[in-house]
Design a protein around this motif. Sequence first.
Motif, mmCIF file in Angstrom:
data_model
loop_
_atom_site.group_PDB
_atom_site.id
_atom_site.type_symbol
_atom_site.label_atom_id
_atom_site.label_comp_id
_atom_site.label_asym_id
_atom_site.label_seq_id
_atom_site.Cartn_x
_atom_site.Cartn_y
_atom_site.Cartn_z
ATOM 1 N N THR A 206 46.686 54.555 47.480
ATOM 2 C CA THR A 206 47.456 53.905 46.547
ATOM 3 C C THR A 206 48.038 52.552 47.035
ATOM 4 O OG1 THR A 206 47.996 55.996 45.457
ATOM 5 C CG2 THR A 206 49.268 54.135 44.918
ATOM 6 N N LEU A 207 48.558 52.557 48.347
ATOM 7 C CA LEU A 207 49.220 51.406 48.618
ATOM 8 C C LEU A 207 48.231 50.299 49.133
ATOM 9 C CD1 LEU A 207 52.116 52.709 51.030
ATOM 10 C CD2 LEU A 207 52.419 51.869 49.057
ATOM 11 N N PHE A 208 47.074 50.719 49.358
ATOM 12 C CA PHE A 208 46.158 49.632 50.040
ATOM 13 C C PHE A 208 45.379 49.004 48.739
ATOM 14 C CE2 PHE A 208 41.653 48.801 50.693
ATOM 15 C CZ PHE A 208 41.851 47.931 51.415
ATOM 16 N N LEU A 209 45.240 49.798 47.803
ATOM 17 C CA LEU A 209 44.617 49.254 46.543
ATOM 18 C C LEU A 209 45.627 48.211 45.830
ATOM 19 C CD1 LEU A 209 42.685 52.281 44.895
ATOM 20 C CD2 LEU A 209 41.710 50.286 45.987
ATOM 21 N N GLY A 210 46.887 48.906 45.949
ATOM 22 C CA GLY A 210 47.876 48.050 45.141
ATOM 23 C C GLY A 210 48.083 46.770 45.752
ATOM 24 N N SER A 211 48.153 46.893 47.168
ATOM 25 C CA SER A 211 48.416 45.546 48.077
ATOM 26 C C SER A 211 47.503 44.624 47.881
ATOM 27 C CB SER A 211 48.709 45.843 49.347
ATOM 28 O OG SER A 211 49.743 46.727 49.361
ATOM 29 N N VAL A 213 45.283 44.180 45.352
ATOM 30 C CA VAL A 213 45.304 43.466 44.148
ATOM 31 C C VAL A 213 46.429 42.514 44.006
ATOM 32 C CG1 VAL A 213 46.006 44.046 41.554
ATOM 33 C CG2 VAL A 213 44.470 45.564 42.611
ATOM 34 N N VAL A 214 47.621 42.884 44.509
ATOM 35 C CA VAL A 214 48.892 41.893 44.600
ATOM 36 C C VAL A 214 48.376 40.750 45.373
ATOM 37 C CG1 VAL A 214 50.973 41.552 45.383
ATOM 38 C CG2 VAL A 214 50.382 43.723 43.913
ATOM 39 N N VAL A 215 47.797 40.761 46.604
ATOM 40 C CA VAL A 215 47.220 39.748 47.440
ATOM 41 C C VAL A 215 46.379 38.880 46.813
ATOM 42 C CG1 VAL A 215 45.741 39.142 49.574
ATOM 43 C CG2 VAL A 215 47.797 40.838 49.650
ATOM 44 N N LEU A 216 45.179 39.337 46.016
ATOM 45 C CA LEU A 216 44.245 38.765 45.676
ATOM 46 C C LEU A 216 44.596 37.984 44.433
ATOM 47 C CD1 LEU A 216 41.283 41.192 45.743
ATOM 48 C CD2 LEU A 216 41.442 39.118 47.087
ATOM 49 N N VAL A 217 45.494 38.671 43.638
ATOM 50 C CA VAL A 217 46.153 38.125 42.392
ATOM 51 C C VAL A 217 47.163 36.818 42.927
ATOM 52 C CG1 VAL A 217 47.470 38.151 40.101
ATOM 53 C CG2 VAL A 217 45.518 39.814 40.865
ATOM 54 N N GLY A 218 47.808 37.121 43.926
ATOM 55 C CA GLY A 218 48.885 36.189 44.413
ATOM 56 C C GLY A 218 48.177 34.978 44.746
ATOM 57 N N ALA A 219 46.914 35.048 45.367
ATOM 58 C CA ALA A 219 46.530 33.963 46.066
ATOM 59 C C ALA A 219 45.679 33.038 44.956
ATOM 60 C CB ALA A 219 45.225 34.407 47.260
ATOM 61 N N VAL A 220 45.230 33.745 43.937
ATOM 62 C CA VAL A 220 44.729 32.981 43.013
ATOM 63 C C VAL A 220 45.649 32.069 42.020
ATOM 64 C CG1 VAL A 220 43.404 33.057 40.862
ATOM 65 C CG2 VAL A 220 42.772 34.348 42.759
ATOM 66 N N LEU A 221 46.814 32.861 41.713
ATOM 67 C CA LEU A 221 47.839 32.064 41.012
ATOM 68 C C LEU A 221 48.426 31.024 41.790
ATOM 69 C CD1 LEU A 221 49.602 35.316 39.410
ATOM 70 C CD2 LEU A 221 48.200 33.433 38.428
ATOM 71 N N LEU A 222 48.648 31.185 43.060
ATOM 72 C CA LEU A 222 49.219 30.165 43.997
ATOM 73 C C LEU A 222 48.528 28.833 44.015
ATOM 74 C CD1 LEU A 222 51.565 31.921 46.669
ATOM 75 C CD2 LEU A 222 52.259 30.848 44.772
ATOM 76 N N ALA A 223 47.214 29.446 44.148
ATOM 77 C CA ALA A 223 45.970 28.333 44.364
ATOM 78 C C ALA A 223 46.014 27.387 43.014
ATOM 79 C CB ALA A 223 44.786 28.905 44.627
ATOM 80 N N LEU A 224 46.086 28.242 41.790
ATOM 81 C CA LEU A 224 46.093 27.286 40.593
ATOM 82 C C LEU A 224 47.301 26.344 40.420
ATOM 83 C CD1 LEU A 224 44.891 30.297 38.191
ATOM 84 C CD2 LEU A 224 43.786 28.069 38.958
#
Length: 231
Positions: A206-211, A213-224
């Motif tokens: 659970t922690l791995f999947l949640g983390s 997702v957060v990392v991938l989405v966060g990287a995309v949003l910050l890149a934008l």
Amino acid sequence: MSKLLLAGTAGFLVGILLILLGGYRQGNVPAVVNAAFSFVVAVVPLLVEGVVWLRSGQFVCSGLEISFWLAAVGCLHSYGMLGPYDTIWWWDHLTHTMSGALVAALVYSALIVSLPYAGITGLSTTMIGISTVFLTFVVGLLWELVELVAREAGERYDVEPVLVYYGWRDTALDLVFDVVGALVVVAFDIRILVPVAERFPRVTTTLFLGSSVVVLVGAVLLALIVLHQST
């Protein structure tokens, strides 16, 4: 071995506190903030070990190793904020290699346990290694983007950023050494968290999947955000 780890962890934690004090005396806000954060992060696994032991009489295992690694990376990073990042050319490369290796060790162990638990079998060691390096790179990219956004926010609101951004060349080198650390973990098959993760496979997954997702989405949003600010 455990006594050496305990002594080493204690030494690095004392070093972080001394850096915090030195940063405070110098009025170096980034050093103070980074040292305080590093100390808390390194102590958390020890507190978890203590709470579990008080409740069950057992140790979670690997908490001391994790705290040692976190304290070592935190101490070197915090000390760098007092000057070595600017005066010693290889200091940044050292800290990024160590932090990249730490992230990779966590990801590597989580993948080894989470994939079978989720019913995903048949993946080769090579694929797990590639996935580990990729996710470590994304975590490193997220960190670099946070540094960039922190600088932009500091300039906009005239506030000294707690993370220092040194330019695109430095960012590229940081990511290279993050990957170097990850490759070391994969090459030497470092499974620092596997014993703990195997005891709590559901929590680990659970922690791995949640983390992730957060990392991938966060990287995309910050890149934008960064791309938007640069246009």
